[in-house]
Motif scaffolding. Sequence first.
Motif: not given
Lengths: 239, 409
Positions: A122-127, A133-143
């Motif tokens: 989780k830590r590395l992926a968030k980093e 520059g996509l921190s605010d899209r963390m829980h979006h699906k690709p579509n």
Amino acid sequence: MSTIIRLFNITKVYQMGEEEVHALQGVNLEIKKNEYVAIMGPSGSGKSTLMNIIGCLDTPTAGLYELNGTNVSEMNDNQLAKIRNKEIGFVFQTFNLLARSDVLHNVELPLIYGGFSSAERKRLAKEAIERVGLSDRMHHKPNELSGGQRQRVAIARALVTNPSILLADEPTGNLDSRTGEEIMGLFDMLHQQGNTIIVVTHEEEIAAHAHRMVRIRDGKVERDEMVKHRRIAKSIVTS
Amino acid sequence: MRYLLTEFKEGLLISLQAIRANKMRSALTTLGIVIGIVSVTLMGTAIEGLDRAFNKSIAAIGADVLYVQKFPWGGGQDWWRIRNRRDIQIRHERAIEKQASLAQAVTPVTGTRRQVKYERKLVENVVVVGTDADFIETAGATIAFGRFFTPMEADGGRPVCAIGSEIAVNLFPNENPIGKTIKVGNYAYRVVGVFERQGNFLGMESLDNRVYIPINRFFSEFANSRQGIQVWVKAVSLDQVENAKEEVRGIMRKARGLKPRDEDDFAINQQEILIQTFNSIGVVIAGVGLFITGLALFVGGIGIMNIMFVSVTERTKEIGIRKAIGAPRRAILLQFLVESAALCLLGGIIGLATAFPLSLIIDQVLPTAMPVSIVIVALLVSIFVGIVSGFLPAYRASRLDPVDALRYE
Ligand SMILES: Nc1ncnc2c1ncn2[C@@H]1O[C@H](COP(=O)(O)OP(=O)(O)OP(=O)(O)O)[C@@H](O)[C@H]1O
Ligand SMILES: [Mg+2]
């Protein structure tokens, strides 16, 4: 600077029924740490074939490939999988994200096969997601993302294991030119931060971001030169 | 180890996503597994029920009792040859009672059907049993209220009776039956005792739906004394049963005037025969159940294998992506095995959910409960089927070439 990639007389032959397709016919190439290389050439010249071999997705028919000083041209499937996981970050033209998983899970995926603990993942992926520059899209699906954003996710996934090289096969091929510029800005930034980058492209403007340009024709290196007029993305955009 | 655990979790996550994304297809695919699990569960439940019923209703009668009857239990013999046998009569019972040294109690038993009435309440078609005071000892039944009739009442043919629990409930819903006078057919009998509830076995007529009266009175009021009877003989101890059987056999042959070369024209039945009958019923149920289960699981397994091949093909690209970022063969194999096992486990759970209400129906015929062990077996079996039938598709997935898989559209 230390050499990361050393290709010696690499050939690749595809068997198409009776016919043999010689996709690569003796490629010699050396790439050093923190180089920024563009590979260009006409369609069918063997660029993707070369990238797949460098990325350990495929093995050459003949020739020697040394990655970080180890001979990978004779490794088996599982050994190659390990190399791909640890040493290589691959970015594709068509993004190749898992459609049913959100951004975070997509970026975590290489770490799952790398055996990292859940917290560490989780830590590395968030980093990595933050770096693109996509921190605010963390829980979006690709579509639920634009093409440019999807490619950023793919880049974050390629970065997350901190690999020796980043490979990108026409990363802007499915994007409009403005978004393409943004993605190239991201690569410029990653290069400045010390990453080794190889980009395959058709477009001169895209190739002009690199330091060095390798031209391929008919499965051979035709020209290998430094870029005279480097193009640097005007702004390193973050959204 | 940690690799495996992490990859297993990833596999589980992905397979649940995949099953959720294809709800209808998943449900249909598991149908074979569902049927297999329903059948294995019901079979287990039925056998459990048989066991319980057997222990409750039959074992209560006692393994040390011999039943001297006209016909053997369980059939299997040539009916046409034995149907003309002479009845067993009260004098045979007397002979055994007098001569058998290995018998602890000997009692005559015979019966007919009558309606039984108390005031306005009436029960039709009740089995009226004529017997003597030793019955209570040979039957192994217990009296819940009051007492059984005494030897004096029995020999004197007094108009007294002991009734089964069901009769008591039906005729005396709100009052104490002891001392009340009921009408058995056209004759009045005073109730002296009520039997403890025994339950019924395999849909046989309930033992609780009976009235017991002295046999002497039975012959004067309900039948002429030529009606056949049975003789129940309780051996002095369990290990003397076989000797007692031989002794009784000798007495019977003599009393019936058989020559040494003649075959027995009577049968001495034992619970053992009932155990055999019971076992053969169990074997039949288990055999049929196993056959259906095996067939359904086999067909179900083929279905799972088929759908897993479809799933692997549909997700070739995904497999390519996973391999490109470093998934080893083992991880891909595991992922699809987990998916296949999860699919079958789903089938197993649906199967159990279906079987449970059905087992309640069985409970109506055969008092039983779904055993916990069968639930566990069912779940393990479904996981096993999942792993076996998922192996080939998963193996194929794990061997895919990453470049080819990525190029797959
Ligand atoms: N799996 C394959 N089987 C047979 N031939 C193949 C295979 N992959 C590539 N080739 C052939 O090898 C040659 C090189 O293909 P490659 O994909 O490397 O070209 P490319 O330079 O990437 O082209 P483009 O710019 O269109 O992507 C082509 O002639 C192609 O037809
Ligand atoms: Mg290409």
